[in-house]
Write a protein that holds these residues in place. Structure first.
Motif, PDB file in Angstrom:
ATOM      1  N   ASP A   1     -21.578   4.163  -4.376  1.00  0.00           N
ATOM      2  CA  ASP A   1     -20.902   4.706  -3.196  1.00  0.00           C
ATOM      3  C   ASP A   1     -21.892   5.109  -2.111  1.00  0.00           C
ATOM      4  O   ASP A   1     -21.578   5.040  -0.915  1.00  0.00           O
ATOM      5  CB  ASP A   1     -20.044   5.913  -3.595  1.00  0.00           C
ATOM      6  CG  ASP A   1     -18.834   5.508  -4.430  1.00  0.00           C
ATOM      7  OD1 ASP A   1     -18.455   4.324  -4.368  1.00  0.00           O
ATOM      8  OD2 ASP A   1     -18.306   6.371  -5.142  1.00  0.00           O
TER       9      ASP A   1
ATOM     10  N   LYS B   1      -8.282  -0.267  -6.255  1.00  0.00           N
ATOM     11  CA  LYS B   1      -9.041   0.859  -6.810  1.00  0.00           C
ATOM     12  C   LYS B   1      -9.800   0.392  -8.047  1.00  0.00           C
ATOM     13  O   LYS B   1      -9.202   0.127  -9.092  1.00  0.00           O
ATOM     14  CB  LYS B   1      -8.111   2.021  -7.178  1.00  0.00           C
ATOM     15  CG  LYS B   1      -7.230   2.505  -6.033  1.00  0.00           C
ATOM     16  CD  LYS B   1      -8.041   3.104  -4.897  1.00  0.00           C
ATOM     17  CE  LYS B   1      -7.150   3.654  -3.796  1.00  0.00           C
ATOM     18  NZ  LYS B   1      -7.930   4.198  -2.655  1.00  0.00           N
TER      19      LYS B   1
ATOM     20  N   CYS C   1     -17.088   1.041  -1.926  1.00  0.00           N
ATOM     21  CA  CYS C   1     -16.033   0.039  -2.175  1.00  0.00           C
ATOM     22  C   CYS C   1     -16.598  -1.338  -2.495  1.00  0.00           C
ATOM     23  O   CYS C   1     -15.951  -2.362  -2.253  1.00  0.00           O
ATOM     24  CB  CYS C   1     -15.078  -0.051  -0.986  1.00  0.00           C
ATOM     25  SG  CYS C   1     -14.279   1.503  -0.567  1.00  0.00           S
TER      26      CYS C   1
ATOM     27  N   PRO D   1     -14.321  -3.042  -5.477  1.00  0.00           N
ATOM     28  CA  PRO D   1     -13.060  -3.647  -5.032  1.00  0.00           C
ATOM     29  C   PRO D   1     -13.257  -4.962  -4.271  1.00  0.00           C
ATOM     30  O   PRO D   1     -12.495  -5.918  -4.464  1.00  0.00           O
ATOM     31  CB  PRO D   1     -12.451  -2.570  -4.123  1.00  0.00           C
ATOM     32  CG  PRO D   1     -13.012  -1.296  -4.635  1.00  0.00           C
ATOM     33  CD  PRO D   1     -14.406  -1.627  -5.078  1.00  0.00           C
TER      34      PRO D   1
ATOM     35  N   SER E   1       0.827  -1.209   0.000  1.00  0.00           N
ATOM     36  CA  SER E   1       0.000   0.000   0.000  1.00  0.00           C
ATOM     37  C   SER E   1       0.859   1.256   0.000  1.00  0.00           C
ATOM     38  O   SER E   1       0.495   2.262  -0.615  1.00  0.00           O
ATOM     39  CB  SER E   1      -0.928  -0.001   1.221  1.00  0.00           C
ATOM     40  OG  SER E   1      -0.189   0.052   2.431  1.00  0.00           O
TER      41      SER E   1
ATOM     42  N   ALA F   1     -13.447   1.436 -10.173  1.00  0.00           N
ATOM     43  CA  ALA F   1     -14.614   2.321 -10.296  1.00  0.00           C
ATOM     44  C   ALA F   1     -15.185   2.194 -11.696  1.00  0.00           C
ATOM     45  O   ALA F   1     -14.451   2.024 -12.676  1.00  0.00           O
ATOM     46  CB  ALA F   1     -14.222   3.773 -10.009  1.00  0.00           C
TER      47      ALA F   1
ATOM     48  N   THR G   1      -8.600   0.492   0.566  1.00  0.00           N
ATOM     49  CA  THR G   1      -7.564   1.522   0.451  1.00  0.00           C
ATOM     50  C   THR G   1      -6.504   1.166  -0.588  1.00  0.00           C
ATOM     51  O   THR G   1      -5.776   2.039  -1.045  1.00  0.00           O
ATOM     52  CB  THR G   1      -6.875   1.737   1.812  1.00  0.00           C
ATOM     53  OG1 THR G   1      -6.276   0.502   2.242  1.00  0.00           O
ATOM     54  CG2 THR G   1      -7.867   2.192   2.858  1.00  0.00           C
ATOM     55  N   THR G   2      -6.416  -0.111  -0.962  1.00  0.00           N
ATOM     56  CA  THR G   2      -5.376  -0.558  -1.892  1.00  0.00           C
ATOM     57  C   THR G   2      -5.935  -0.867  -3.279  1.00  0.00           C
ATOM     58  O   THR G   2      -5.328  -0.518  -4.293  1.00  0.00           O
ATOM     59  CB  THR G   2      -4.657  -1.804  -1.337  1.00  0.00           C
ATOM     60  OG1 THR G   2      -4.152  -1.517  -0.034  1.00  0.00           O
ATOM     61  CG2 THR G   2      -3.511  -2.223  -2.238  1.00  0.00           C
TER      62      THR G   2
END
Length: 272
Positions: free
Chosen positions: A224, A203, A229, A232, A126, A205, A200-201
């Protein structure tokens, strides 16, 4: 400390760093384990007849295989038993040593390979993903070794000082049962930490927009609002199922497949 000195135990500790060098399919770690344990046998049998020294070495050449980080702990207990057991009952020492390899192999795999190692790797990765810094691999290396080395050092010396009493029952709970509970705790901790790193790692979309009257609705904005998330998590779950299906043998193909799929889906506008 008894007859076996701290210096001898430290020699054993340094030798355990080479345990995997002579790993073989016939007896796994037995040859390297005997080499690791040789300083103890030399100290205990230094003034004994040659036949006894040879027999002591041969005893420890039996099949053995466990987690490398657990080896110092097991050798500490074995050293205490070698020192305190009569020569006529030395076969029991090997029996206890062999009996410990299974529980400690499972404990090491669950707490270290499947928990701490992925946590350290995820944190390091990360940091690399965030800014491309080389600090990530360094942090991973430090996190792993700052845990592994104390475990090996204190495991060896504590195993020798306490012997099999460290595995005895206290309050109705045996030492091995405590280790099982620690393994379960480590598994839960690993799942929580790695799960927390996913959003957080990873991504992902979508760029899909849906026409609505004179305007349009961005699908990603609606996702969202409902479940952030989500994409992911779905991607990680799909990769996990594919990797689990082949026991990790197709990991490289999964990575390549994800790269190709992401490029193709971005090209047609499905992914942003």
């Amino acid at each position: 400390m008894g007859k076996i000195t701290k210096k001898t135990l430290n020699k054993v500790l340094w030798r355990t760093q080479t345990t995997q060098f002579s790993h073989n399919y016939e007896r796994m770690q037995s040859l390297s384990l005997t080499y690791d344990f040789a300083p103890v046998l030399k100290e205990l049998y230094g003034d004994r007849p040659k036949e006894e020294r040879v027999h002591a070495m041969q005893r420890h050449l039996e099949y053995f295989n466990t987690h490398p980080i657990a080896i110092p702990f097991i050798l500490g207990i074995t050293a205490a038993l070698e020192e305190s057991t009569d020569e006529d009952h030395k076969d029991s020492v090997v029996a206890i040593k062999t009996g410990l390899m299974g529980p400690f192999a499972g404990l090491g795999d669950s707490m270290l390979n499947l928990t701490w190692f992925p946590i350290a790797g995820s944190i390091g990765a990360s940091m690399c993903v965030a800014n491309g810094s080389i600090i990530g691999p360094i942090v991973m290396f430090l996190m792993i070794n700052l845990l592994y080395w104390p475990l090996k050092y204190y495991g060896l010396h504590l195993g020798y000082e306490k012997g099999v009493s460290l595995l005895g029952a206290e309050g109705g709970i045996s030492g091995l049962q405590i280790f099982d509970r620690l393994a379960n705790f480590a598994n839960v901790l690993g799942v929580v930490v790695v799960g927390g790193l996913i959003p957080t790692t990873v991504k992902v979309a979508t760029g899909i927009t849906i026409a609505s009257g004179e305007g349009s609705i961005a699908l990603q904005e609606q996702l969202d609002k409902v479940l952030p998330c989500l994409l992911p998590v779905i991607l990680v779950l799909i990769c996990y199922l594919f990797i689990k299906k082949s026991n990790g043998k197709n990991t490289a193909w999964v990575i390549l497949g994800v790269l190709v799929a992401c490029i193709a889906l971005s090209w047609v506008g499905i992914l942003a």
